[in-house]
Design a protein around this motif. Structure first.
Motif, PDB file in Angstrom:
ATOM      1  N   LEU A  78       0.804  -1.220   0.000  1.00 34.17           N
ATOM      2  CA  LEU A  78       0.000   0.000   0.000  1.00 34.17           C
ATOM      3  C   LEU A  78       0.843   1.280   0.000  1.00 34.17           C
ATOM      4  CD1 LEU A  78      -2.736  -0.993   2.615  1.00 34.17           C
ATOM      5  CD2 LEU A  78      -2.880  -1.111   0.122  1.00 34.17           C
ATOM      6  N   LEU A  79       2.148   1.151   0.216  1.00 34.19           N
ATOM      7  CA  LEU A  79       3.001   2.334   0.292  1.00 34.19           C
ATOM      8  C   LEU A  79       3.134   3.015  -1.065  1.00 34.19           C
ATOM      9  CD1 LEU A  79       5.972   1.059   2.506  1.00 34.19           C
ATOM     10  CD2 LEU A  79       4.020   2.440   3.229  1.00 34.19           C
ATOM     11  N   THR A  80       3.077   4.328  -1.040  1.00 40.74           N
ATOM     12  CA  THR A  80       3.324   5.113  -2.253  1.00 40.74           C
ATOM     13  C   THR A  80       4.844   5.184  -2.462  1.00 40.74           C
ATOM     14  OG1 THR A  80       3.516   7.221  -1.080  1.00 40.74           O
ATOM     15  CG2 THR A  80       1.282   6.531  -1.769  1.00 40.74           C
ATOM     16  N   PRO A  81       5.298   5.588  -3.641  1.00 41.77           N
ATOM     17  CA  PRO A  81       6.745   5.730  -3.854  1.00 41.77           C
ATOM     18  C   PRO A  81       7.407   6.685  -2.847  1.00 41.77           C
ATOM     19  CG  PRO A  81       5.627   5.738  -5.963  1.00 41.77           C
ATOM     20  CD  PRO A  81       4.548   5.765  -4.892  1.00 41.77           C
ATOM     21  N   VAL A  82       6.734   7.750  -2.506  1.00 48.37           N
ATOM     22  CA  VAL A  82       7.281   8.700  -1.518  1.00 48.37           C
ATOM     23  C   VAL A  82       7.380   8.032  -0.147  1.00 48.37           C
ATOM     24  CG1 VAL A  82       6.831  10.876  -0.304  1.00 48.37           C
ATOM     25  CG2 VAL A  82       6.473  10.719  -2.783  1.00 48.37           C
ATOM     26  N   GLU A  83       6.333   7.301   0.247  1.00 47.84           N
ATOM     27  CA  GLU A  83       6.357   6.617   1.546  1.00 47.84           C
ATOM     28  C   GLU A  83       7.443   5.548   1.587  1.00 47.84           C
ATOM     29  OE1 GLU A  83       1.619   7.118   2.711  1.00 47.84           O
ATOM     30  OE2 GLU A  83       2.258   5.396   1.499  1.00 47.84           O
ATOM     31  N   LYS A  84       7.721   4.919   0.456  1.00 51.72           N
ATOM     32  CA  LYS A  84       8.798   3.918   0.401  1.00 51.72           C
ATOM     33  C   LYS A  84      10.157   4.562   0.633  1.00 51.72           C
ATOM     34  CE  LYS A  84       6.457   0.584  -2.528  1.00 51.72           C
ATOM     35  NZ  LYS A  84       6.412  -0.107  -3.826  1.00 51.72           N
ATOM     36  N   LYS A  85      10.334   5.793   0.166  1.00 49.95           N
ATOM     37  CA  LYS A  85      11.598   6.503   0.373  1.00 49.95           C
ATOM     38  C   LYS A  85      11.728   7.009   1.807  1.00 49.95           C
ATOM     39  CE  LYS A  85      12.274   8.010  -4.369  1.00 49.95           C
ATOM     40  NZ  LYS A  85      12.337   9.147  -5.292  1.00 49.95           N
ATOM     41  N   GLU A  86      10.603   7.388   2.406  1.00 52.47           N
ATOM     42  CA  GLU A  86      10.621   7.989   3.745  1.00 52.47           C
ATOM     43  C   GLU A  86      10.660   6.960   4.866  1.00 52.47           C
ATOM     44  OE1 GLU A  86       7.088  10.383   3.703  1.00 52.47           O
ATOM     45  OE2 GLU A  86       8.089  12.046   2.663  1.00 52.47           O
ATOM     46  N   ASN A  87      10.424   5.675   4.555  1.00 51.35           N
ATOM     47  CA  ASN A  87      10.342   4.629   5.572  1.00 51.35           C
ATOM     48  C   ASN A  87      11.131   3.411   5.134  1.00 51.35           C
ATOM     49  OD1 ASN A  87       8.114   5.829   7.388  1.00 51.35           O
ATOM     50  ND2 ASN A  87       7.246   5.966   5.332  1.00 51.35           N
ATOM     51  N   SER A  88      11.687   2.706   6.118  1.00 47.30           N
ATOM     52  CA  SER A  88      12.446   1.492   5.833  1.00 47.30           C
ATOM     53  C   SER A  88      11.485   0.313   5.681  1.00 47.30           C
ATOM     54  CB  SER A  88      13.429   1.211   6.978  1.00 47.30           C
ATOM     55  OG  SER A  88      13.957  -0.091   6.855  1.00 47.30           O
ATOM     56  N   GLN A  89      11.462  -0.254   4.475  1.00 47.79           N
ATOM     57  CA  GLN A  89      10.592  -1.394   4.240  1.00 47.79           C
ATOM     58  C   GLN A  89      11.013  -2.596   5.083  1.00 47.79           C
ATOM     59  OE1 GLN A  89       9.526  -1.962   0.031  1.00 47.79           O
ATOM     60  NE2 GLN A  89      10.506   0.017  -0.339  1.00 47.79           N
ATOM     61  N   GLY A  90      12.317  -2.771   5.276  1.00 44.60           N
ATOM     62  CA  GLY A  90      12.802  -3.865   6.117  1.00 44.60           C
ATOM     63  C   GLY A  90      12.347  -3.728   7.555  1.00 44.60           C
ATOM     64  N   LYS A  91      12.359  -2.508   8.058  1.00 45.57           N
ATOM     65  CA  LYS A  91      11.921  -2.271   9.438  1.00 45.57           C
ATOM     66  C   LYS A  91      10.422  -2.468   9.569  1.00 45.57           C
ATOM     67  CE  LYS A  91      15.723   0.738  10.772  1.00 45.57           C
ATOM     68  NZ  LYS A  91      16.133   2.090  11.211  1.00 45.57           N
ATOM     69  N   ILE A  92       9.672  -2.092   8.540  1.00 46.46           N
ATOM     70  CA  ILE A  92       8.225  -2.328   8.571  1.00 46.46           C
ATOM     71  C   ILE A  92       7.952  -3.823   8.629  1.00 46.46           C
ATOM     72  CG2 ILE A  92       6.073  -2.147   7.242  1.00 46.46           C
ATOM     73  CD1 ILE A  92       7.089   0.611   6.259  1.00 46.46           C
ATOM     74  N   LEU A  93       8.674  -4.600   7.813  1.00 52.48           N
ATOM     75  CA  LEU A  93       8.497  -6.057   7.843  1.00 52.48           C
ATOM     76  C   LEU A  93       8.830  -6.643   9.214  1.00 52.48           C
ATOM     77  CD1 LEU A  93       9.994  -7.096   4.388  1.00 52.48           C
ATOM     78  CD2 LEU A  93       7.585  -7.159   5.079  1.00 52.48           C
ATOM     79  N   GLY A  94       9.816  -6.073   9.882  1.00 49.35           N
ATOM     80  CA  GLY A  94      10.219  -6.561  11.199  1.00 49.35           C
ATOM     81  C   GLY A  94       9.245  -6.249  12.317  1.00 49.35           C
ATOM     82  N   LEU A  95       8.304  -5.342  12.085  1.00 50.20           N
ATOM     83  CA  LEU A  95       7.350  -4.984  13.134  1.00 50.20           C
ATOM     84  C   LEU A  95       6.491  -6.172  13.563  1.00 50.20           C
ATOM     85  CD1 LEU A  95       6.123  -1.478  11.892  1.00 50.20           C
ATOM     86  CD2 LEU A  95       7.630  -1.968  13.845  1.00 50.20           C
ATOM     87  N   GLY A  96       6.158  -7.034  12.621  1.00 49.20           N
ATOM     88  CA  GLY A  96       5.325  -8.205  12.955  1.00 49.20           C
ATOM     89  C   GLY A  96       5.987  -9.068  14.013  1.00 49.20           C
ATOM     90  N   ASN A  97       7.290  -9.320  13.857  1.00 47.60           N
ATOM     91  CA  ASN A  97       8.014 -10.125  14.840  1.00 47.60           C
ATOM     92  C   ASN A  97       8.213  -9.375  16.144  1.00 47.60           C
ATOM     93  OD1 ASN A  97       8.310 -12.363  13.156  1.00 47.60           O
ATOM     94  ND2 ASN A  97      10.206 -11.597  12.281  1.00 47.60           N
ATOM     95  N   ALA A  98       8.480  -8.090  16.055  1.00 47.19           N
ATOM     96  CA  ALA A  98       8.750  -7.293  17.263  1.00 47.19           C
ATOM     97  C   ALA A  98       7.514  -7.164  18.146  1.00 47.19           C
ATOM     98  CB  ALA A  98       9.246  -5.903  16.867  1.00 47.19           C
ATOM     99  N   CYS A  99       6.338  -7.265  17.552  1.00 47.38           N
ATOM    100  CA  CYS A  99       5.099  -7.021  18.308  1.00 47.38           C
ATOM    101  C   CYS A  99       4.325  -8.276  18.669  1.00 47.38           C
ATOM    102  CB  CYS A  99       4.218  -6.047  17.517  1.00 47.38           C
ATOM    103  SG  CYS A  99       4.931  -4.404  17.371  1.00 47.38           S
ATOM    104  N   THR A 100       4.894  -9.448  18.436  1.00 46.44           N
ATOM    105  CA  THR A 100       4.179 -10.681  18.801  1.00 46.44           C
ATOM    106  C   THR A 100       4.372 -11.002  20.257  1.00 46.44           C
ATOM    107  OG1 THR A 100       6.063 -12.014  18.070  1.00 46.44           O
ATOM    108  CG2 THR A 100       4.237 -11.725  16.528  1.00 46.44           C
TER     109      THR A 100
END
Length: 100
Positions: A78-100
């Motif tokens: 769902l991220l726009t190209p601008v949001e992809k530049k402003e946020n780390s996609q790897g860190k977003i993916l890691g949120l699932g594990n960090a919050c379980t």
């Protein structure tokens, strides 16, 4: 007899499909959930810098748990190209594990 067997088999297939753990992810994530992740997790998903882990009872993890199946790859779609530049996609993916 064959008709009864096929009806029972159909009921079993439907019941297993209804309780499948992947059922929630098939619903998909929504833009509102993406917006909440980007807002509530902004300190944890900045590109570069130190890797910060959100508190499990903090707003970021609550936002992650609100996504069906905690499906962070769906959020990435769902991220726009601008949001992809402003946020780390790897860190977003890691949120699932960090919050379980």
């Amino acid at each position: 007899m064959a008709g009864k067997f096929s009806k029972i088999l159909l009921l079993l297939v439907v019941s297993f499909a209804m309780v499948s753990p992947h059922q929630a992810t098939k619903l998909g994530c929504r833009d509102a959930e993406k917006v909440r992740i980007l807002h509530d997790c902004r300190d944890f998903i900045r590109p570069g810098g130190a890797l910060l882990i959100p508190g499990r009872n903090g707003n970021c993890c609550w936002a992650v748990r609100a996504v069906p199946g905690m499906d962070m790859p769906c959020i990435l779609t769902l991220l726009t190209p601008v949001e992809k530049k402003e946020n780390s996609q790897g860190k977003i993916l890691g949120l699932g594990n960090a919050c379980t």
